[in-house]
Design a protein around this motif. Structure first.
Motif, mmCIF file in Angstrom:
data_model
loop_
_atom_site.group_PDB
_atom_site.id
_atom_site.type_symbol
_atom_site.label_atom_id
_atom_site.label_comp_id
_atom_site.label_asym_id
_atom_site.label_seq_id
_atom_site.Cartn_x
_atom_site.Cartn_y
_atom_site.Cartn_z
ATOM 1 N N THR A 22 0.879 -0.685 -0.168
ATOM 2 C CA THR A 22 -0.326 0.518 -0.421
ATOM 3 C C THR A 22 0.885 1.080 -0.123
ATOM 4 O OG1 THR A 22 -1.867 -1.172 1.233
ATOM 5 C CG2 THR A 22 -1.857 0.785 1.435
ATOM 6 N N ASP A 49 -6.065 13.284 -5.252
ATOM 7 C CA ASP A 49 -5.098 11.774 -5.854
ATOM 8 C C ASP A 49 -4.192 12.133 -4.559
ATOM 9 O OD1 ASP A 49 -6.932 10.328 -7.059
ATOM 10 O OD2 ASP A 49 -5.817 11.527 -8.463
ATOM 11 N N PRO A 95 1.725 5.983 -9.295
ATOM 12 C CA PRO A 95 1.237 6.153 -8.005
ATOM 13 C C PRO A 95 0.327 7.103 -7.211
ATOM 14 C CG PRO A 95 3.594 5.794 -7.258
ATOM 15 C CD PRO A 95 3.342 6.350 -9.039
ATOM 16 N N ARG A 96 -0.508 5.839 -6.455
ATOM 17 C CA ARG A 96 -1.713 7.375 -5.906
ATOM 18 C C ARG A 96 -1.470 6.906 -4.531
ATOM 19 N NH1 ARG A 96 -4.745 6.192 -10.544
ATOM 20 N NH2 ARG A 96 -5.106 7.188 -12.620
ATOM 21 N N GLU A 99 -3.299 3.746 -2.890
ATOM 22 C CA GLU A 99 -3.948 3.111 -3.522
ATOM 23 C C GLU A 99 -2.886 1.216 -2.843
ATOM 24 O OE1 GLU A 99 -3.419 3.197 -7.456
ATOM 25 O OE2 GLU A 99 -1.342 4.192 -7.350
ATOM 26 N N ASP A 127 -2.505 -2.626 -10.272
ATOM 27 C CA ASP A 127 -3.309 -2.242 -9.418
ATOM 28 C C ASP A 127 -3.651 -2.859 -9.398
ATOM 29 O OD1 ASP A 127 -5.219 -1.958 -11.170
ATOM 30 O OD2 ASP A 127 -5.509 0.154 -11.499
ATOM 31 N N ARG A 128 -4.606 -3.042 -8.384
ATOM 32 C CA ARG A 128 -5.549 -3.820 -7.910
ATOM 33 C C ARG A 128 -6.871 -4.861 -9.378
ATOM 34 N NH1 ARG A 128 -7.043 -0.739 -3.147
ATOM 35 N NH2 ARG A 128 -6.087 -1.875 -1.582
#
Length: 291
Positions: A22, A49, A95-96, A99, A127-128
């Motif tokens: 994360t 974000d 990336p944020r 997340e 990402d997921r």
């Protein structure tokens, strides 16, 4: 003394991950602070974000995978011989904050070179939902280590070959304080004692602690963003460079910008004695900031 050997067939293709990591706002802000960034957007937790990610922030979430892969693939006696040789990063999107990412690492190439064996690890981050975030090819030279078996050559992750060019268009000096390696270690969450412990550094054959190669590269990229991209880090789509020298502490970098075209700019960096520490650098960019 017994010759150290890497077996090409045993190490090629070794993989770890995907591992869930994360990205939190505190981590993003700390990394920017370690580099001395003054842009308030790097620290703005009220933005939709969250704080901006520095273009080289990916090294932070790749580090745990690098450790796990080396533990799985290399004997400790070999692992101690490794030095960062090149870095080739593709930023699919930054990336944020907040997340969850999925990070994997795999050995994609091993090659004999004069100094020993060059091992290339590819870090793949999504990402997921499986959408690509960053891809990095990370090269390490294991000094004095022989390769047993055939060379395995990798296909490049992207056409980001570095290019310093002839003649600098601009030059900017960056002062590096004595404590920077300690600050970078804690803020990036990249723990390698050769950067903070004199006894460990000397046992590894170094004259003293040295600055992380990724810190040196990040400082150079920051200068390129400021000089060539109007201070817009979100325009960076890739970074490539070769590491050619150590940075002792305290120190001073001279970052130089070279030829630019519609897709990017070349750069390099030298230490206070004029010796090269980064060569064949290139920052590739998008024409406009990402939405």
């Amino acid at each position: 003394m017994a010759t150290l050997i890497l077996e090409a067939a045993r190490i090629t293709g070794v993989k770890v991950g995907p591992t869930a990591i994360t990205v939190d706002a505190r981590w993003l802000m700390a990394y920017a602070a370690a580099l001395g960034e003054n842009d308030p957007r790097y620290y703005d937790t009220t933005a939709p974000d969250g704080p901006l990610a520095h273009p080289l922030f990916s090294v932070c979430y790749e580090w745990p995978l690098a450790q796990a892969l080396r533990t799985k693939a290399l004997d400790e006696s070999v692992a101690r011989r490794g030095v960062h040789a090149f870095h080739n990063l593709v930023v699919h999107r930054p990336p944020r904050a907040g997340e969850g990412l999925r990070v994997s690492a795999r050995v994609i190439a091993v090659q004999r070179i004069r100094a020993g064996t060059l091992v290339t690890i590819r870090f793949t981050t999504t990402d997921r939902t499986g959408v690509a975030v960053t891809t990095t090819d990370h090269g390490s030279i294991y000094r004095g280590v022989d390769l047993e078996g055939e060379d395995v050559i990798a296909t490049a992750s992207a056409a980001l070959a570095g290019a310093g060019g002839e003649g600098a268009r601009w030059e900017e000096r960056v002062e590096i304080p004595l404590q920077m390696a300690h600050v970078y270690t804690e803020c990036a969450r990249i723990y390698n004692p050769i950067h903070t412990d004199v006894a460990v550094a000397r046992a590894a054959g170094l004259p003293a602690i040295i600055l992380h190669g990724t810190a040196t590269l990040a400082l150079a990229v920051s200068r390129v963003v400021a000089r060539e991209l109007g201070g817009e880090p979100s325009r960076v789509r890739g970074v490539a460079a070769r590491f050619t020298g150590m940075v002792r502490l305290p120190s001073r970098l001279s970052v130089r910008g070279h030829a630019a075209d519609a897709a990017g700019v070349g750069f390099d960096a030298a230490g206070p004695d004029g010796a090269s520490v980064l060569t064949d650098g290139r920052v590739s960019w998008n024409p406009e900031p990402r939405p």
